[in-house]
Design a protein around this motif. Structure first.
Motif, short mmCIF file in Angstrom:
data_model
loop_
_atom_site.label_atom_id
_atom_site.label_comp_id
_atom_site.label_asym_id
_atom_site.label_seq_id
_atom_site.Cartn_x
_atom_site.Cartn_y
_atom_site.Cartn_z
N LEU A 192 0.84 -1.18 0.00
CA LEU A 192 0.00 0.00 0.00
C LEU A 192 0.88 1.24 0.00
O LEU A 192 1.58 1.52 0.98
N GLY A 193 0.87 1.98 -1.11
CA GLY A 193 1.71 3.16 -1.21
C GLY A 193 1.19 4.31 -0.36
O GLY A 193 -0.01 4.44 -0.12
N PHE A 194 2.11 5.14 0.12
CA PHE A 194 1.70 6.35 0.83
C PHE A 194 2.62 7.49 0.40
O PHE A 194 3.75 7.29 -0.05
N SER A 195 2.10 8.70 0.55
CA SER A 195 2.78 9.87 0.03
C SER A 195 3.04 10.87 1.15
O SER A 195 2.53 10.73 2.26
N VAL A 196 3.82 11.90 0.85
CA VAL A 196 4.21 12.87 1.85
C VAL A 196 3.25 14.06 1.84
O VAL A 196 2.77 14.49 0.79
N ASP A 197 2.95 14.59 3.03
CA ASP A 197 2.05 15.73 3.19
C ASP A 197 2.88 17.00 3.34
O ASP A 197 3.52 17.21 4.37
N LEU A 198 2.86 17.85 2.31
CA LEU A 198 3.56 19.13 2.37
C LEU A 198 2.60 20.30 2.20
O LEU A 198 3.01 21.42 1.87
N ALA A 310 22.78 14.33 -3.26
CA ALA A 310 22.44 15.58 -3.95
C ALA A 310 21.19 16.19 -3.33
O ALA A 310 20.31 15.47 -2.85
N PRO A 311 21.07 17.52 -3.33
CA PRO A 311 19.81 18.14 -2.88
C PRO A 311 18.66 17.60 -3.72
O PRO A 311 18.80 17.34 -4.91
N PHE A 312 17.50 17.46 -3.08
CA PHE A 312 16.36 16.86 -3.79
C PHE A 312 15.10 17.63 -3.46
O PHE A 312 14.81 17.92 -2.29
N ALA A 313 14.31 17.94 -4.49
CA ALA A 313 13.05 18.65 -4.32
C ALA A 313 11.94 17.62 -4.08
O ALA A 313 11.60 16.84 -4.97
N LEU A 314 11.41 17.64 -2.87
CA LEU A 314 10.32 16.73 -2.50
C LEU A 314 9.01 17.46 -2.63
O LEU A 314 8.84 18.56 -2.09
N GLU A 315 8.06 16.87 -3.36
CA GLU A 315 6.80 17.53 -3.68
C GLU A 315 5.64 16.93 -2.89
O GLU A 315 5.62 15.73 -2.59
N HIS A 316 4.66 17.77 -2.57
CA HIS A 316 3.46 17.30 -1.90
C HIS A 316 2.80 16.19 -2.71
O HIS A 316 2.65 16.27 -3.93
N GLY A 317 2.42 15.11 -2.02
CA GLY A 317 1.75 14.00 -2.68
C GLY A 317 2.67 13.02 -3.35
O GLY A 317 2.20 12.02 -3.93
N GLN A 318 3.99 13.24 -3.29
CA GLN A 318 4.92 12.30 -3.91
C GLN A 318 4.92 10.99 -3.11
O GLN A 318 5.00 10.98 -1.88
N VAL A 319 4.79 9.88 -3.80
CA VAL A 319 4.80 8.58 -3.14
C VAL A 319 6.22 8.28 -2.67
O VAL A 319 7.18 8.33 -3.44
N VAL A 320 6.36 8.00 -1.37
CA VAL A 320 7.69 7.84 -0.78
C VAL A 320 7.88 6.49 -0.09
O VAL A 320 8.99 6.18 0.36
N GLY A 321 6.84 5.70 0.03
CA GLY A 321 7.01 4.42 0.72
C GLY A 321 5.80 3.55 0.54
O GLY A 321 4.83 3.91 -0.13
N ARG A 322 5.84 2.38 1.16
CA ARG A 322 4.71 1.46 1.04
C ARG A 322 4.61 0.61 2.30
O ARG A 322 5.62 0.35 2.97
N LEU A 323 3.40 0.23 2.61
CA LEU A 323 3.15 -0.68 3.72
C LEU A 323 2.89 -2.07 3.17
O LEU A 323 2.03 -2.25 2.31
N VAL A 324 3.64 -3.04 3.67
CA VAL A 324 3.43 -4.43 3.31
C VAL A 324 2.63 -5.09 4.42
O VAL A 324 3.06 -5.10 5.59
#
Length: 361
Positions: A192-198, A310-324
């Motif tokens: 189950l994918g989840f995303s970041v809240d920005l 490297a510096p990285f631009a993280l965007e709202h709603g980007q999928v960053v992980g998953r629950l198994v």
């Protein structure tokens, strides 16, 4: 029968001696689907992380790496940037058919305290094959903060399972249809994918970044340390932040997740190709996390994020992980947040339990 072993089965294994220790194992160590592990009385400062390797014991290999020994009996500081190997109080004599996996506890991960399980004959961290009979060790590397530890402290935990009970995408989709696992659209792809809240509701606070030069944190002192002394607030009104190489962040998932009582879950990192960062050091989610039956109405996943080269631009709603998700072998007699004291039930953006909001004039 297959599945993750519940609390009542763990207690039977303790009674039968499959899990044993020189000092009695108290009831509060047993969680709904895992067993907390306790630090022993000494820490070995080592010059490098290592695995015993097939055919070798940790004790045999320690002579190649040990620099000195630290007595923990009256409390001792594990210094930021150093690697320590601590014999744990618990030992295993696993029956055939039962294997184990370890992970850091939630507060351990939120302190950027890299903690991994090491065993004799081990060729992987945090993995214990069926039938293992021997001692357990915690490799501890404080990454952001030096910490004060004592014998009996619990930094990592053990989950035991019989067989393979991981839900494939079809089974996970069917479970979500019966009982929603997230409060929005489910992104199901090898978990189950989840995303970041920005884009928070108010105030612009989206997370925290660890300060580089701080004092020592005594892990026994709960609510003792002002947030401002250890963390910089991360705010944005653009739905984007730039991650700094080498920096450690606490962020939160956009989705509120639920773990039904008959299941357990583990957070797994997303594909490395999505960006220059790693998400999550502590990954066990117990039955009842965020579930109404255990006093929760969904709970956010706290994300422990470290940026790489490297510096990285993280965007709202980007999928960053998953629950198994995995099935439990049977329903646990206790649930996260109901029969046991659970610090993070119903959580949002939240630091480890050692911190408190700073007083403001």
């Amino acid at each position: 029968m297959t599945g993750v072993l519940p609390a009542q089965t763990l207690r039977r294994l303790i009674a039968d001696g499959a899990i044993h220790a020189a000092e009695p194992i108290p009831q509060e160590q047993v969680q709904p689907a895992s067993l907390d592990l306790r630090l022993g009385h000494v820490a070995h400062r080592v010059r490098a992380s290592f695995l015993a390797g097939s055919g070798s014991s940790v004790a045999d290999r320690l002579a190649d790496f040990e620099m000195h020994t630290v007595d923990l009996s009256r409390g001792a500081v594990l210094e930021k940037g150093c690697v320590y190997l601590v014999p744990l109080m618990e030992r295993l004599a696993l029956p055939a058919g039962i294997e184990a996996v370890a992970n850091a506890k939630s507060s351990t991960g939120r302190l950027d305290l890299l903690t991994r399980l090491v065993t004799d004959d081990g060729t992987e961290f945090d993995r214990i094959p069926e039938g293992y009979d021997g001692p357990l060790y915690a490799e501890i590397c404080p990454r952001s903060f030096s910490v004060l530890v004592r014998p009996g402290m619990r930094l990592n935990q053990l989950r035991l399972r019989r067989g393979d009970a991981v839900l494939d995408d079809a089974a996970l989709t069917a479970l979500h249809a019966r009982e929603p696992l997230v409060d929005g659209t489910a992104v199901i792809d090898e978990g189950l994918g989840f995303s970041v809240d920005l884009r928070p509701d108010a105030g612009g606070l989206v997370g925290y970044r660890a300060k580089p030069h701080t004092g020592v944190i005594d892990l026994d002192r709960l609510g003792a340390y002002p947030i401002d002394d250890f963390w910089d607030e991360i705010r944005t009104d653009r739905g984007r932040i730039i991650l700094d190489p080498g920096a450690f962040y606490i962020l939160v998932s956009r989705e509120a997740v639920t773990i039904p009582p008959a299941y357990a879950a583990e957070m797994a990192p997303y594909l490395a190709m999505v960006g220059e960062f790693r998400v999550h050091y502590a990954g066990f989610f117990d039955p009842g996390f965020g579930h109404a039956a255990a006093g929760g109405l969904g709970a956010r996943g706290v994300l422990e994020v470290r940026c790489h080269e490297a510096p990285f631009a993280l965007e709202h709603g980007q999928v960053v992980g998953r629950l198994v998700y995995e099935a439990m072998e049977e329903l646990p007699e206790q649930l996260y947040g109901r029969e046991i004291a659970s610090n993070y039930q119903g959580q949002g953006l939240k630091l480890a339990k050692q911190f408190r909001e700073a007083e403001r004039a």
